[in-house]
Design a protein around this motif. Structure first.
Motif, PDB file in Angstrom:
ATOM      1  N   PRO A 168      41.788  43.052  41.218  1.00  0.00           N
ATOM      2  CA  PRO A 168      40.984  41.948  41.758  1.00  0.00           C
ATOM      3  C   PRO A 168      40.373  42.340  43.101  1.00  0.00           C
ATOM      4  N   LEU A 169      39.367  41.597  43.499  1.00  0.00           N
ATOM      5  CA  LEU A 169      38.710  41.847  44.777  1.00  0.00           C
ATOM      6  C   LEU A 169      39.375  40.980  45.851  1.00  0.00           C
ATOM      7  N   GLN A 189      32.603  34.550  47.887  1.00  0.00           N
ATOM      8  CA  GLN A 189      33.901  35.103  47.514  1.00  0.00           C
ATOM      9  C   GLN A 189      34.218  34.815  46.044  1.00  0.00           C
ATOM     10  N   THR A 190      34.019  33.574  45.635  1.00  0.00           N
ATOM     11  CA  THR A 190      34.311  33.191  44.261  1.00  0.00           C
ATOM     12  C   THR A 190      33.422  33.933  43.266  1.00  0.00           C
ATOM     13  N   GLN A 197      34.400  37.622  43.074  1.00  0.00           N
ATOM     14  CA  GLN A 197      35.679  37.785  42.383  1.00  0.00           C
ATOM     15  C   GLN A 197      35.526  37.575  40.875  1.00  0.00           C
ATOM     16  N   GLN A 251      40.133  39.131  49.480  1.00  0.00           N
ATOM     17  CA  GLN A 251      39.258  38.478  50.444  1.00  0.00           C
ATOM     18  C   GLN A 251      40.024  38.157  51.707  1.00  0.00           C
TER      19      GLN A 251
END
Length: 277
Positions: free
Chosen positions: A171-172, A198-199, A202, A174
């Motif tokens: 996952p990315l 961000q969402t 991701q 944050q």
């Protein structure tokens, strides 16, 4: 069900995430979202984001003073779309309405796509009406810097994960959202923008990761020449890279500068700010 601030925050977040991934008028600095979205999410569902934002503005306005900053968020988003689409008059109309409702992100107004408007007297007038504190200005710089950092991280991750043979999913990470009480509600507008970015990032990254993982799982079951030692090595490398990214994101958390002023003052002179690279 009656609207609340929280329900409308969720609605504007949803609209912005769709806008960021479906294009075609996403801001230039966020092109990575539209391009990655088309690659990994397929053809995006077409949503009339502008109509949704107009509806949001009306519903937020009905909440009175508590909803003013959401009105500002709606108009600011419409202004951004108009700037990206080359519709200067429409952009100025929505920017003026956003400022009236509390928008004061002078950092955003120094991004490259907005700079051509600086020569317009109407823009100069609305910019001159904005007020900000030094503490809020510090956070605005952090918020926009984090938008750029996450976009770079997403690009880097998409390159790093090409050719991985393992089945892990990365996952990315944050950075945590600031929790300080802002001096002006305009900060909340830009926090929503960052949260949407961000969402969206991701979602795109995790979708690509699941596709890669599923493909590798299938190939490992049917391909007698599958390089299992290489897959194990890739998994170890990915775990190390994931840990580095998580730690880097945690280290980027916003920290208030001691002594940063909290007195309202005009925004720094137009043209004096540099948008985070």
């Amino acid at each position: 069900m009656a609207d609340t601030v929280d329900s409308l925050v969720a609605r504007v977040h949803e609209l912005l995430v769709v806008h960021l991934t479906q294009g075609p008028e996403a801001p230039a600095e966020q092109d990575v979202l539209a391009s990655l979205g088309r690659s990994f999410l397929g053809a995006p569902r077409r949503v009339d984001v502008a109509a949704g934002l107009h509806d949001l503005i009306a519903r937020a306005g009905a909440l009175g003073p508590d909803g003013s900053w959401l009105v500002a968020a709606g108009h600011a988003s419409l202004a951004g779309a108009a700037v990206a689409g080359g519709r200067a008059d429409q952009a100025l109309f929505h920017l003026d309405a956003a400022v009236t409702a509390g928008f004061n992100d002078c950092v955003a107004l120094h991004a490259d796509p907005v700079r051509p408007l600086h020569r317009d007297p109407r823009f100069q007038a609305l910019y001159g009406r904005m007020r900000i504190t030094q503490a809020d200005l510090d956070e605005f710089f952090w918020l926009h810097g984090e938008m750029q950092t996450m976009s770079r991280d997403a690009r880097d991750a998409s390159v790093d994960n090409v050719g991985r043979l393992d089945t892990g999913v990365s996952p990315l990470p944050q950075a945590p959202m600031p929790t300080r009480e802002p001096d002006t509600p305009g900060v909340l507008v830009t926090r929503i923008d960052l949260a949407a970015i961000q969402t969206a990032l991701q979602q795109v990254v995790i979708k690509a990761e699941f596709q890669r993982s599923a493909g590798n799982t299938s190939l490992s079951l049917i391909d007698d020449t599958w390089d299992l030692p290489r897959a194990r090595q890739d998994a170890r490398y990915a775990d190390e890279a994931d840990l580095r990214r998580r730690r880097a994101a945690e280290a980027r958390a916003f920290v208030e500068r001691p002594g940063a002023g909290t007195v309202l003052a005009p925004c720094p002179p137009l043209g004096s700010l540099t948008y985070p690279a």
